[in-house]
Design a protein around this motif. Sequence first.
Motif, short mmCIF file in Angstrom:
data_model
loop_
_atom_site.label_atom_id
_atom_site.label_comp_id
_atom_site.label_asym_id
_atom_site.label_seq_id
_atom_site.Cartn_x
_atom_site.Cartn_y
_atom_site.Cartn_z
N THR A 74 1.09 -1.35 -0.14
CA THR A 74 0.24 0.20 0.12
C THR A 74 1.01 1.19 -0.09
O THR A 74 0.13 2.24 -0.37
CB THR A 74 -1.04 0.15 0.72
N VAL B 170 3.04 4.30 0.61
CA VAL B 170 3.09 5.87 1.57
C VAL B 170 1.34 5.53 2.61
O VAL B 170 1.85 5.54 4.10
CB VAL B 170 3.08 6.78 1.54
N ALA B 171 0.53 4.81 1.96
CA ALA B 171 -0.84 4.94 2.74
C ALA B 171 -0.99 4.26 4.03
O ALA B 171 -1.01 4.61 5.62
CB ALA B 171 -2.20 4.55 1.56
N PHE C 297 2.33 2.84 5.25
CA PHE C 297 3.22 2.74 6.37
C PHE C 297 2.52 4.56 7.24
O PHE C 297 2.49 4.77 8.48
CB PHE C 297 4.32 4.08 5.73
N SER C 298 1.69 5.13 6.26
CA SER C 298 0.87 6.00 7.82
C SER C 298 0.14 5.44 8.63
O SER C 298 0.03 5.91 9.35
CB SER C 298 0.43 7.27 6.54
N VAL C 299 -0.73 4.70 8.31
CA VAL C 299 -1.58 3.97 9.03
C VAL C 299 -1.04 2.60 9.73
O VAL C 299 -1.51 3.31 10.87
CB VAL C 299 -1.98 2.99 8.02
N VAL D 92 1.80 4.06 11.19
CA VAL D 92 2.57 4.76 12.42
C VAL D 92 0.76 5.20 13.38
O VAL D 92 1.65 5.31 14.99
CB VAL D 92 3.58 5.94 11.72
N VAL D 93 -0.12 5.54 12.78
CA VAL D 93 -0.92 6.86 13.40
C VAL D 93 -1.20 5.12 14.78
O VAL D 93 -1.87 5.68 15.44
CB VAL D 93 -2.04 7.06 12.06
#
Length: 344
Positions: A315, A317-318, A320-322, A324-325
């Motif tokens: 997926t 960057v999306a 990775f962001s999910v 981390v959040v």
Amino acid sequence: MDTTQGRGNDLSGGSAPDEGPARVRAMLFDAASATREITGLDAALVMDPSKDQLLWIDLHAPDETELARVAERLSLPMGAVDGYAGTDTNPALENCGKCFWVRVVAVADSPSPAFSGTVLTIVAGKNVVATLHRQPVEFLDNFRDGQGGRSGVGALTSGSFVSALLEWHLGTYFSAVSRFELAVERLEVDVLSTAPRDCLEELRSLRKGASRLRRMLAPHRGVFTALGRPDFRPEEDEQTERHFRALDTHYERAMDMVENARDLVVGTFELFSSQTALSANETMKVLTFVTVVVGVLAVIGGILGMNFEAPFFKTGVAGFSVAVVLMLVLAAGSILWGKHKRWF
């Protein structure tokens, strides 16, 4: 002759003798009239008090000539003169037949727990009492101010008057213990405060002060025990003997209070140790919780770093962001849960 005398230890605090001329204060207590203050040593030494009178001569730092005149007036033996003029500061008592003398160490008034002592020699003759000291003795001034207008003191024998002075002397130890207890209470309040500080240095000072106070008072045991013995002054009346015996009882009370002062320091140290252990425990709880949270996040990071062809790993960057959040939310939730449970 009854002699109780110690040697070798400086109990007075090591202060140097005052320089300058002697300060002479003399009072004639009369049971039938008002108390008179006598001006000058010459006028005091020529007086011959009657049975209902009592002469008190207080000499602050007398020189050899004045000391010799007092010794001649009271027919003192050399032991009594040496008791003041010598370098020995340990408590001592000597019965000289017609008179007796006693050397004691009083506690100097000081707000700090580093107690120091003042050596006082008291000589009692027939209807005459002389006090000799190199440094000012505060309780003598307080006694003089309190008894200056009381004519009933003249009815006391010299032995009973010495008992009164020694009661005031013991009072300096009671006052010292009271100041010591106040210092301990203040320290305990600081130890139990929300922001405790390092109190080891103060505890060390208090422990030294308690030991110093005991070393000053303990050598007096032989003096007060000897005063209460029936054979010490068998010629004294029953009232004076009762006063001497009461002194020994009051000394034991003072000794108990001094011993209790040492126990107070031990109790305060245990309190400080407990608070230190509690603070260390709280720190360990926080570190353990942080370790668990970081460990969980590390497990999640390890799973996400596994080389499997799962769709989530593609997926970009999306994803990775999910991830981390979610890790941040998990960490924040863990912290809030720990706060709710009061784990730290």
